[in-house]
Design a protein around this motif. Structure first.
Motif, PDB file in Angstrom:
ATOM      1  N   ILE A 257      -4.529 -34.429  -8.620  1.00 55.37           N
ATOM      2  CA  ILE A 257      -3.085 -34.471  -8.337  1.00 55.37           C
ATOM      3  C   ILE A 257      -2.529 -33.053  -8.238  1.00 55.37           C
ATOM      4  N   HIS A 258      -2.945 -32.194  -9.161  1.00 57.66           N
ATOM      5  CA  HIS A 258      -2.454 -30.811  -9.190  1.00 57.66           C
ATOM      6  C   HIS A 258      -2.828 -30.055  -7.912  1.00 57.66           C
ATOM      7  N   GLU A 259      -4.042 -30.280  -7.401  1.00 57.97           N
ATOM      8  CA  GLU A 259      -4.523 -29.527  -6.247  1.00 57.97           C
ATOM      9  C   GLU A 259      -4.179 -30.185  -4.913  1.00 57.97           C
TER      10      GLU A 259
ATOM     11  N   MET B 222      -3.685 -31.188  15.501  1.00 58.62           N
ATOM     12  CA  MET B 222      -2.582 -30.240  15.349  1.00 58.62           C
ATOM     13  C   MET B 222      -1.804 -30.674  14.118  1.00 58.62           C
ATOM     14  N   ALA B 223      -1.912 -29.918  13.035  1.00 58.62           N
ATOM     15  CA  ALA B 223      -1.272 -30.310  11.779  1.00 58.62           C
ATOM     16  C   ALA B 223      -0.981 -29.069  10.950  1.00 58.62           C
ATOM     17  N   GLN B 224       0.059 -29.149  10.144  1.00 61.86           N
ATOM     18  CA  GLN B 224       0.440 -28.024   9.308  1.00 61.86           C
ATOM     19  C   GLN B 224       0.185 -28.342   7.845  1.00 61.86           C
ATOM     20  N   ASN B 225       1.070 -27.971   6.966  1.00 63.94           N
ATOM     21  CA  ASN B 225       0.822 -28.071   5.539  1.00 63.94           C
ATOM     22  C   ASN B 225       1.001 -29.486   4.990  1.00 63.94           C
ATOM     23  N   SER B 226       1.929 -30.243   5.598  1.00 65.99           N
ATOM     24  CA  SER B 226       2.233 -31.573   5.084  1.00 65.99           C
ATOM     25  C   SER B 226       1.086 -32.542   5.369  1.00 65.99           C
ATOM     26  N   ALA B 227       0.514 -33.089   4.308  1.00 63.09           N
ATOM     27  CA  ALA B 227      -0.596 -34.045   4.458  1.00 63.09           C
ATOM     28  C   ALA B 227      -0.019 -35.447   4.663  1.00 63.09           C
ATOM     29  N   HIS B 228       0.611 -35.660   5.835  1.00 65.72           N
ATOM     30  CA  HIS B 228       1.242 -36.942   6.117  1.00 65.72           C
ATOM     31  C   HIS B 228       0.190 -38.029   6.276  1.00 65.72           C
ATOM     32  N   ARG B 229       0.615 -39.255   6.082  1.00 65.67           N
ATOM     33  CA  ARG B 229      -0.334 -40.372   6.041  1.00 65.67           C
ATOM     34  C   ARG B 229      -1.051 -40.573   7.373  1.00 65.67           C
TER      35      ARG B 229
ATOM     36  N   SER C  27       5.677 -41.227 -17.675  1.00 66.64           N
ATOM     37  CA  SER C  27       5.634 -42.674 -17.883  1.00 66.64           C
ATOM     38  C   SER C  27       4.745 -43.367 -16.863  1.00 66.64           C
ATOM     39  N   GLY C  28       4.595 -42.771 -15.688  1.00 62.13           N
ATOM     40  CA  GLY C  28       3.765 -43.364 -14.643  1.00 62.13           C
ATOM     41  C   GLY C  28       3.830 -42.546 -13.374  1.00 62.13           C
ATOM     42  N   LEU C  29       3.277 -43.081 -12.291  1.00 61.71           N
ATOM     43  CA  LEU C  29       3.230 -42.338 -11.034  1.00 61.71           C
ATOM     44  C   LEU C  29       4.620 -42.071 -10.473  1.00 61.71           C
ATOM     45  N   ARG C  30       5.532 -43.021 -10.652  1.00 62.74           N
ATOM     46  CA  ARG C  30       6.880 -42.842 -10.107  1.00 62.74           C
ATOM     47  C   ARG C  30       7.542 -41.600 -10.691  1.00 62.74           C
ATOM     48  N   GLU C  31       7.428 -41.409 -11.994  1.00 62.67           N
ATOM     49  CA  GLU C  31       8.049 -40.237 -12.620  1.00 62.67           C
ATOM     50  C   GLU C  31       7.387 -38.943 -12.147  1.00 62.67           C
ATOM     51  N   VAL C  32       6.048 -38.974 -11.965  1.00 62.06           N
ATOM     52  CA  VAL C  32       5.355 -37.778 -11.464  1.00 62.06           C
ATOM     53  C   VAL C  32       5.855 -37.434 -10.060  1.00 62.06           C
ATOM     54  N   LYS C  33       6.002 -38.449  -9.213  1.00 66.65           N
ATOM     55  CA  LYS C  33       6.457 -38.197  -7.848  1.00 66.65           C
ATOM     56  C   LYS C  33       7.890 -37.678  -7.820  1.00 66.65           C
ATOM     57  N   GLN C  34       8.738 -38.207  -8.686  1.00 62.93           N
ATOM     58  CA  GLN C  34      10.108 -37.709  -8.767  1.00 62.93           C
ATOM     59  C   GLN C  34      10.127 -36.251  -9.222  1.00 62.93           C
ATOM     60  N   THR C  35       9.245 -35.925 -10.169  1.00 64.38           N
ATOM     61  CA  THR C  35       9.157 -34.552 -10.679  1.00 64.38           C
ATOM     62  C   THR C  35       8.681 -33.601  -9.583  1.00 64.38           C
ATOM     63  N   LEU C  36       7.643 -34.000  -8.842  1.00 65.15           N
ATOM     64  CA  LEU C  36       7.115 -33.142  -7.781  1.00 65.15           C
ATOM     65  C   LEU C  36       8.087 -33.052  -6.605  1.00 65.15           C
TER      66      LEU C  36
ATOM     67  N   GLU D  31       0.758 -32.802  -2.052  1.00 64.54           N
ATOM     68  CA  GLU D  31       1.390 -33.441  -0.900  1.00 64.54           C
ATOM     69  C   GLU D  31       0.719 -34.780  -0.571  1.00 64.54           C
ATOM     70  N   ILE D  32      -0.599 -34.817  -0.694  1.00 62.73           N
ATOM     71  CA  ILE D  32      -1.312 -36.079  -0.471  1.00 62.73           C
ATOM     72  C   ILE D  32      -0.909 -37.089  -1.548  1.00 62.73           C
ATOM     73  N   PHE D  33      -0.784 -36.626  -2.778  1.00 63.40           N
ATOM     74  CA  PHE D  33      -0.401 -37.500  -3.886  1.00 63.40           C
ATOM     75  C   PHE D  33       0.932 -38.182  -3.616  1.00 63.40           C
ATOM     76  N   MET D  34       1.871 -37.469  -3.016  1.00 63.42           N
ATOM     77  CA  MET D  34       3.198 -38.027  -2.765  1.00 63.42           C
ATOM     78  C   MET D  34       3.146 -39.250  -1.858  1.00 63.42           C
ATOM     79  N   GLU D  35       2.093 -39.368  -1.056  1.00 64.35           N
ATOM     80  CA  GLU D  35       1.947 -40.504  -0.141  1.00 64.35           C
ATOM     81  C   GLU D  35       0.875 -41.492  -0.615  1.00 64.35           C
ATOM     82  N   SER D  36       0.393 -41.318  -1.847  1.00 62.45           N
ATOM     83  CA  SER D  36      -0.747 -42.111  -2.329  1.00 62.45           C
ATOM     84  C   SER D  36      -0.331 -43.143  -3.365  1.00 62.45           C
ATOM     85  N   THR D  37      -1.131 -44.202  -3.451  1.00 64.26           N
ATOM     86  CA  THR D  37      -0.984 -45.195  -4.504  1.00 64.26           C
ATOM     87  C   THR D  37      -2.010 -44.892  -5.598  1.00 64.26           C
ATOM     88  N   ALA D  38      -1.920 -45.635  -6.698  1.00 64.27           N
ATOM     89  CA  ALA D  38      -2.899 -45.463  -7.771  1.00 64.27           C
ATOM     90  C   ALA D  38      -4.305 -45.777  -7.269  1.00 64.27           C
ATOM     91  N   LEU D  39      -4.418 -46.770  -6.403  1.00 63.36           N
ATOM     92  CA  LEU D  39      -5.729 -47.128  -5.848  1.00 63.36           C
ATOM     93  C   LEU D  39      -6.270 -46.015  -4.949  1.00 63.36           C
TER      94      LEU D  39
END
Length: 296
Positions: free
Chosen positions: A36-38, A198-205, A72-81, A41-49
């Protein structure tokens, strides 16, 4: 915080907790929080699975890992990031910011574009990029089909490049949609293809899914980017650095990517000149056939 202070520094809460607590976790939990730390951006679009698959763990382990860092869970981590990332500027906001900075005369706009393209061309001609382009041309010359991935403005460049590849004798497809429409395009990928992304920094889905499918099929990936440390850069076989501007919220220049694409296509045409000439002659014959059919 003083109202209107735009220099307020964002606090990396997740990073602080990771550095303070990760070393005390089990190896499996460490692997999850490190991922998650590394790959934020991918994490922001990912589920626990999704995270479980990427770390060879389970969704329950993913939840335990973030809870071990005090969330508390993934939702709080995503809000923090999300707060740490800050608001992303939209393309229209970048245009407004750029125009507002330029002086109110024609020359300022001319200079902005010319200077940006000059810097890009200098970078494209660097030894590193020449080596990368040579490696890309070697891959493309052996491809049975070329796939071109790009979203939004890059999707238009992908369409244009598809036509040019076809004209030199290389069948090509575009991957420039989203949702189910992208899934339908991805069906066209085949073993023996080469993918230009052709892609930049955002690891979009869309990009992550396309890259995952390319890797499943053993397809070589050529990346055109200005983000050397992105998720895509780490996964690509060849990375060509293409400066686009866009620093400090300014408008990026898509023409620099087009310059790189035309360099690749012309180089492939030169490397496979027999194939190119044969295809162009056939196109001319078909074109003459259209004129004959019209007269008859």
């Amino acid at each position: 915080m003083v109202a209107g202070n735009k220099t307020n520094k964002r606090v990396d809460i997740f990073g602080e907790r990771y550095r303070a607590r990760a070393s005390a976790l089990s190896p499996l939990l460490q692997a999850v929080v490190r991922y998650i730390h590394e790959n934020r951006e991918i994490f922001m679009e990912s589920t626990a699975l999704d995270i479980a698959e990427a770390t060879n763990s389970s969704d329950a382990t993913v939840i335990r890992a973030v809870q071990a860092l005090g969330f508390s869970g993934l939702r709080e981590v995503k809000q923090t990031l999300k707060a740490w990332f800050g608001p992303a500027l939209k393309s229209d906001e970048k245009i407004i910011a750029t125009v507002s900075e330029l002086a109110s005369d024609v020359n300022s706009g001319i200079d902005f574009v010319l200077e940006g393209h000059k810097r890009a061309c200098d970078a494209l001609s660097s030894p590193h990029n020449r080596e990368a382009i040579s490696a890309a041309v070697a891959l493309l010359s052996e491809a049975n089909q070329v796939a071109l991935f790009g979203i939004n403005a890059s999707g238009i460049l992908a369409e244009y490049s598809r036509r040019l590849f076809s004209r030199i004798g290389f069948p090509a497809i575009v991957l420039n949609r989203s949702g189910v429409a992208l899934a339908e395009q991805l069906i066209g990928l085949q073993r023996g293809n080469v993918l230009i992304m052709m892609a930049q920094n955002s690891a979009h889905r869309e990009g992550v899914l396309t890259l995952k499918e390319a890797k499943r099929l053993g397809i070589a990936v050529i990346l055109l980017t200005d983000a050397a440390d992105s998720y895509f850069s780490k996964k690509a076989d060849v990375v060509i650095k293409v400066p686009r501007g866009g620093e400090k919220g300014r408008m990026p220049l898509h023409g620099t990517v087009l310059v790189c694409l035309e360099m690749l296509i012309l180089s492939v045409a030169s490397a496979t000149s027999g194939r190119t000439v044969k295809t162009m002659r056939r196109i001319q014959e078909l074109s003459r056939g259209l004129k004959t059919a019209h007269k008859s």
